[in-house]
Design a protein around this motif. Structure first.
Motif, PDB file in Angstrom:
ATOM      1  N   VAL A  75     -14.465  18.106  -4.350  1.00 40.73           N
ATOM      2  CA  VAL A  75     -14.754  19.388  -3.692  1.00 40.73           C
ATOM      3  C   VAL A  75     -13.686  20.434  -3.933  1.00 40.73           C
ATOM      4  O   VAL A  75     -13.840  21.589  -3.558  1.00 40.73           O
ATOM      5  N   ASP A  76     -12.580  20.030  -4.551  1.00 37.54           N
ATOM      6  CA  ASP A  76     -11.486  20.987  -4.637  1.00 37.54           C
ATOM      7  C   ASP A  76     -10.803  20.977  -6.010  1.00 37.54           C
ATOM      8  O   ASP A  76     -11.000  21.883  -6.814  1.00 37.54           O
ATOM      9  N   SER A  77     -10.053  19.923  -6.301  1.00 37.96           N
ATOM     10  CA  SER A  77      -9.175  20.025  -7.469  1.00 37.96           C
ATOM     11  C   SER A  77      -9.921  20.071  -8.800  1.00 37.96           C
ATOM     12  O   SER A  77      -9.420  20.625  -9.769  1.00 37.96           O
ATOM     13  N   THR A  81      -5.456   2.139 -10.192  1.00 35.52           N
ATOM     14  CA  THR A  81      -6.407   1.779  -9.140  1.00 35.52           C
ATOM     15  C   THR A  81      -7.841   2.078  -9.561  1.00 35.52           C
ATOM     16  O   THR A  81      -8.733   1.229  -9.451  1.00 35.52           O
ATOM     17  N   VAL A  82      -8.055   3.268 -10.057  1.00 38.51           N
ATOM     18  CA  VAL A  82      -9.408   3.676 -10.453  1.00 38.51           C
ATOM     19  C   VAL A  82      -9.871   2.869 -11.667  1.00 38.51           C
ATOM     20  O   VAL A  82     -11.044   2.500 -11.758  1.00 38.51           O
ATOM     21  N   ALA A  83      -8.946   2.563 -12.561  1.00 35.05           N
ATOM     22  CA  ALA A  83      -9.303   1.747 -13.731  1.00 35.05           C
ATOM     23  C   ALA A  83      -9.893   0.418 -13.278  1.00 35.05           C
ATOM     24  O   ALA A  83     -10.920  -0.032 -13.788  1.00 35.05           O
ATOM     25  N   GLY A 118     -10.172  25.147 -12.346  1.00 32.52           N
ATOM     26  CA  GLY A 118      -9.373  25.269 -13.550  1.00 32.52           C
ATOM     27  C   GLY A 118      -7.868  25.248 -13.367  1.00 32.52           C
ATOM     28  O   GLY A 118      -7.129  25.459 -14.316  1.00 32.52           O
ATOM     29  N   LYS A 119      -7.388  24.976 -12.165  1.00 30.35           N
ATOM     30  CA  LYS A 119      -5.938  24.840 -12.031  1.00 30.35           C
ATOM     31  C   LYS A 119      -5.529  23.440 -12.461  1.00 30.35           C
ATOM     32  O   LYS A 119      -6.046  22.444 -11.953  1.00 30.35           O
ATOM     33  N   THR A 120      -4.587  23.367 -13.378  1.00 31.36           N
ATOM     34  CA  THR A 120      -4.086  22.073 -13.814  1.00 31.36           C
ATOM     35  C   THR A 120      -2.560  22.127 -13.776  1.00 31.36           C
ATOM     36  O   THR A 120      -1.987  23.214 -13.735  1.00 31.36           O
TER      37      THR A 120
HETATM   38  N1  LIG Z   1      -6.096  21.561  -9.230  1.00 32.62           N
HETATM   39  C1  LIG Z   1      -6.376  21.962  -8.008  1.00 32.62           C
HETATM   40  O1  LIG Z   1      -6.966  23.022  -7.812  1.00 32.62           O
HETATM   41  C2  LIG Z   1      -5.970  21.102  -6.846  1.00 32.62           C
HETATM   42  C3  LIG Z   1      -6.478  21.360  -5.577  1.00 32.62           C
HETATM   43  C4  LIG Z   1      -6.118  20.505  -4.567  1.00 32.62           C
HETATM   44  C5  LIG Z   1      -5.292  19.426  -4.791  1.00 32.62           C
HETATM   45  N2  LIG Z   1      -4.809  19.217  -6.039  1.00 32.62           N
HETATM   46  C6  LIG Z   1      -3.955  18.083  -6.339  1.00 32.62           C
HETATM   47  O2  LIG Z   1      -4.707  16.902  -6.164  1.00 32.62           O
HETATM   48  C7  LIG Z   1      -3.806  15.833  -5.890  1.00 32.62           C
HETATM   49  C8  LIG Z   1      -4.348  15.018  -4.766  1.00 32.62           C
HETATM   50  O3  LIG Z   1      -5.599  14.515  -5.158  1.00 32.62           O
HETATM   51  P1  LIG Z   1      -6.161  13.175  -4.543  1.00 32.62           P
HETATM   52  O4  LIG Z   1      -6.090  13.256  -3.081  1.00 32.62           O
HETATM   53  O5  LIG Z   1      -7.454  12.923  -5.209  1.00 32.62           O
HETATM   54  O6  LIG Z   1      -5.019  12.141  -4.986  1.00 32.62           O
HETATM   55  P2  LIG Z   1      -4.982  10.941  -6.023  1.00 32.62           P
HETATM   56  O7  LIG Z   1      -5.495  11.338  -7.335  1.00 32.62           O
HETATM   57  O8  LIG Z   1      -3.587  10.424  -5.970  1.00 32.62           O
HETATM   58  O9  LIG Z   1      -5.957   9.870  -5.354  1.00 32.62           O
HETATM   59  C9  LIG Z   1      -5.599   9.293  -4.132  1.00 32.62           C
HETATM   60  C10 LIG Z   1      -5.594   7.773  -4.244  1.00 32.62           C
HETATM   61  O10 LIG Z   1      -6.929   7.307  -4.325  1.00 32.62           O
HETATM   62  C11 LIG Z   1      -7.085   6.397  -5.403  1.00 32.62           C
HETATM   63  N3  LIG Z   1      -8.466   6.527  -5.820  1.00 32.62           N
HETATM   64  C12 LIG Z   1      -9.016   7.525  -6.525  1.00 32.62           C
HETATM   65  N4  LIG Z   1     -10.338   7.375  -6.607  1.00 32.62           N
HETATM   66  C13 LIG Z   1     -10.634   6.240  -5.942  1.00 32.62           C
HETATM   67  C14 LIG Z   1     -11.833   5.551  -5.660  1.00 32.62           C
HETATM   68  N5  LIG Z   1     -13.030   6.041  -6.051  1.00 32.62           N
HETATM   69  N6  LIG Z   1     -11.747   4.399  -4.972  1.00 32.62           N
HETATM   70  C15 LIG Z   1     -10.550   3.940  -4.535  1.00 32.62           C
HETATM   71  N7  LIG Z   1      -9.394   4.558  -4.750  1.00 32.62           N
HETATM   72  C16 LIG Z   1      -9.439   5.697  -5.446  1.00 32.62           C
HETATM   73  C17 LIG Z   1      -6.055   6.836  -6.384  1.00 32.62           C
HETATM   74  O11 LIG Z   1      -5.713   5.767  -7.241  1.00 32.62           O
HETATM   75  C18 LIG Z   1      -4.905   7.252  -5.483  1.00 32.62           C
HETATM   76  O12 LIG Z   1      -4.154   6.119  -5.147  1.00 32.62           O
HETATM   77  C19 LIG Z   1      -2.464  16.466  -5.599  1.00 32.62           C
HETATM   78  O13 LIG Z   1      -1.616  16.256  -6.686  1.00 32.62           O
HETATM   79  C20 LIG Z   1      -2.786  17.945  -5.454  1.00 32.62           C
HETATM   80  O14 LIG Z   1      -1.712  18.763  -5.869  1.00 32.62           O
HETATM   81  C21 LIG Z   1      -5.139  20.038  -7.067  1.00 32.62           C
END
Ligand SMILES: NC(=O)c1ccc[n+]([C@@H]2O[C@H](COP(=O)([O-])OP(=O)(O)OC[C@H]3O[C@@H](n4cnc5c(N)ncnc54)[C@H](O)[C@@H]3O)[C@@H](O)[C@H]2O)c1
Ligand SMILES: NC(=O)c1ccc[n+]([C@@H]2O[C@H](COP(=O)([O-])OP(=O)(O)OC[C@H]3O[C@@H](n4cnc5c(N)ncnc54)[C@H](O)[C@@H]3O)[C@@H](O)[C@H]2O)c1
Ligand SMILES: [Zn+2]
Ligand SMILES: [Zn+2]
Lengths: 378, 378
Positions: free
Chosen positions: B146-148, B55-57, B152-154
């Motif tokens: 704002v979060d992930s 999607t992002v690509a 540094g959590k991966t």
């Molecule tokens: N590492 C951390 O500290 C941490 C913290 C919180 C959540 N997470 C993780 O993050 C994940 C959720 O992240 P998310 O909500 O970003 O999910 P995601 O990466 O799946 O993105 C959500 C959807 O949005 C689409 N998308 C992304 N950017 C877009 C854009 N600019 N325009 C249109 N569509 C776009 C993606 O293709 C996907 O379908 C979970 O796996 C969760 O475990 C990690």
């Protein structure tokens, strides 16, 4: 260099100084029987997942389990096939799953009971499950006791090369029971010994001289074996403490490894033909001969290295490897692809004297080629 | 709390202070177009492997590639399917292999272009390939900005649960282009907003008040959006700097997450029913209500939280989740199995006031059960 400490039970301790991640390497005969107690002291209430291979499980797993039982440490065991091919993704995946399935938490411990294969794979599992559990090494090969269990490199192989995927992850404790080495086949013991000799050759001539005088006792299993393991661990610990993430000085530990890795790769890691330590032995010999060719090292020093490696029964020439070897150009290509190559320049560990190795960047490709041709035609 | 810095181009920078691993989060509209230049400045001569999802690509990859081309940064791209199910072993394996196959070295960079899924998976790849390459985050969801992407959590998921295998691994740079959020579906934007509100609720009442006044502009994409992202990153950066490996204070970031994770797990992570941020929104509401039930928090504060979450369109009740939900006992069992449970005790983030959360260990299981029953019967 700081010196290893000897306690009353003739057990030695080498401390690896890494700030909050510092840990002890305990070295001595029969330590496996104290494992339960030591783990319980270090990590009270922790549960333990032992990872081992089939060969080691048959020889030493019961002793470890009994020791954990005696100390009331709850444990589970997971066994992988013996051999290098276990350092792969499928087993990493399976072990992460097994450890999670056993409901171990972050404060619980993975205990690696085995050689470098078990240690490298288990360490990557310990680094990755819940983003890091406690990790304890009980190395059962000489190579693992003096090299792979010290320094925090963990990982698996990829189809693009060895050890290409992994983590820097330090254990909380290393228990090197030098008595378990008594069950090791002589060939594996010798291969590990190449790494012991390496510590003398790269930075400690007196240690090399001590080995020349005492190697029989090291092989036989006397107190000299503990001494050799402790001095080797101390040498590696000193380098690691100075350079945990391999920016500089740690590269010295690769003495003999640039050539050695190329040889291992040339035989496609067929351990019937060449095991790692044998590659290192030939590689160290070549590094000294190449240093001599470059006018850095005396003929006498080269002869002295050759004599010692030969007397312990290690191979010293490419021709000592059974079967057909590729030509010099192919070996050079392999060296140039090695991961220790930084942005296309050839880096070698060369030496001015026994015990005085140094890192040489930008070694001339043509000179290496000519040297390898000479060696293969010799 | 330190404050984010604003430069002349209305770009803000939040510095994450972690000693030798410190790094900047740059925040602003259009930053994607400066990515090449910024990467070339930070890592001269480094090659780049972009990891993104389908999607992002389609939406933003060309802009990034053009920017890298303009700065003469050599790059390759790898695309994974969009969605949570990409955070799995097979893709981790494949991407490590792809990156190695592209012959990237340790000093080269993995660039994560996408949401939290791409960021978490790519970060684990960057941490693991050659035991650690350079890592750059270009988060494209609000949640990722704002979060992930901060902290540094991966990692990846296992069949035993989410994020159970991975690494703590810090990026060298985070580029949060707030304009890319314009293509994000409203539901995803809202879900990310729950985490923004969380920072106010857990430790910064003035920020929560500011959000009550300015949330429309945050959604619309004015300078307030940059402000909200920057303040959120700063809040997380402050906590992470104080507690990188999650021993203490970092637990506050789990406000709303104990309940939230249980709800996500109860719907088996079916994102049609519940996405993470929605779970967090309901979880935060429950955490405040539970705090009130325990006599810690005023009715007025509970009402204020409810009003704001409702007005931005976030769900606040378990019943807001479409479809059948399990009974209170099942939810409680899920909570008790959560990885944040330490040795069987229930830990919750409770609150005394808006902006004054705290970690409460050893919460009484029966009280949680009674509370959940009430909520489900309400
Ligand atoms: N590492 C951390 O500290 C941490 C913290 C919180 C959540 N997470 C993780 O993050 C994940 C959720 O992240 P998310 O909500 O970003 O999910 P995601 O990466 O799946 O993105 C959500 C959807 O949005 C689409 N998308 C992304 N950017 C877009 C854009 N600019 N325009 C249109 N569509 C776009 C993606 O293709 C996907 O379908 C979970 O796996 C969760 O475990 C990690
Ligand atoms: N992490 C590091 O820093 C580092 C350093 C050097 C080598 N290594 C790795 O170490 C590995 C090689 O280690 P290794 O030589 O210990 O190989 P290994 O683990 O395969 O052990 C060699 C053989 O000995 C058997 N064995 C182990 N202990 C035994 C015992 N006490 N008695 C009888 N048999 C026993 C094993 O089952 C195996 O068949 C390689 O994968 C290499 O990449 C890692
Ligand atoms: Zn070696
Ligand atoms: Zn969250």
């Amino acid at each position: 260099m700081t010196s290893p400490q000897t306690d009353t039970n003739a057990q030695q301790t080498v401390r690896v100084e890494l700030g909050t991640r510092s840990y002890d390497i305990a070295i001595g005969r029969g330590l496996l029987y104290q494992a339960g107690e030591k783990i319980a002291n270090l990590l009270p209430k922790a549960r333990v997942a032992i990872i081992t291979d089939e060969t080691v499980a048959g020889l030493h797993l019961q002793a470890l389990q009994a020791s954990l039982d005696a100390a009331d440490v709850d444990h589970v065991s997971f066994t992988i096939p013996a051999g290098e091919s276990s350092k792969r993704f499928e087993l990493f995946d399976r072990l992460c799953d097994d450890v999670l399935g056993a409901r171990l938490e972050r404060g619980d411990a993975i205990v690696a009971l085995g050689g470098g294969v078990v240690g490298d794979l288990s360490g990557f599992v310990a680094a990755s499950v819940r983003r890091g559990m406690k990790f304890i090494q009980i190395p059962t090969t000489l190579l693992a006791q003096v090299d792979s269990s010290v320094g925090g490199k963990t990982g698996i192989n990829s189809r693009h090369g060895k050890n290409l995927v992994g983590a820097f992850y330090q254990p909380a404790l290393v228990l090197a029971d030098t008595a378990v080495l008594d069950t090791l086949p002589l060939r594996d013991f010798r291969a590990g010994y190449a790494e012991v000799a390496k510590y003398g050759l790269l930075g400690d001539e007196p240690f090399f001289a001590w080995l020349e005088a005492n190697w029989q006792a090291v092989f036989a299993g006397g107190p000299e074996r503990d001494e050799a393991v402790a001095r080797s661990c101390q040498a590696k610990a000193d380098v690691v403490a100075a350079d945990e993430f391999e920016g500089g000085r740690r590269a010295l530990l690769n003495l003999g490894h640039t050539f050695g890795h190329a040889l291992e790769s040339a035989v496609a890691y067929a351990t019937e033909r060449l095991v790692h330590g044998e590659g290192v032995s030939i590689g160290m010999m070549l590094a000294h001969e190449f240093s001599q060719k470059l006018g850095l090292l005396s003929e006498d020093d080269v002869a002295r290295v050759k004599r010692h490696l030969l007397e312990v029964g290690l191979p010293i020439r490419i021709q000592d490897i059974p079967g057909q070897m590729p030509p010099a150009d192919t070996l050079l290509d392999i060296i140039a692809q090695d991961k220790k190559v930084s942005r296309g320049e050839l880096t070698f560990i060369l030496t001015r004297k026994i015990g005085e190795s140094f890192v040489e960047k930008g070694v001339d490709r043509a000179q290496v080629q000519e040297f390898l041709k000479e060696k293969l035609d010799a």
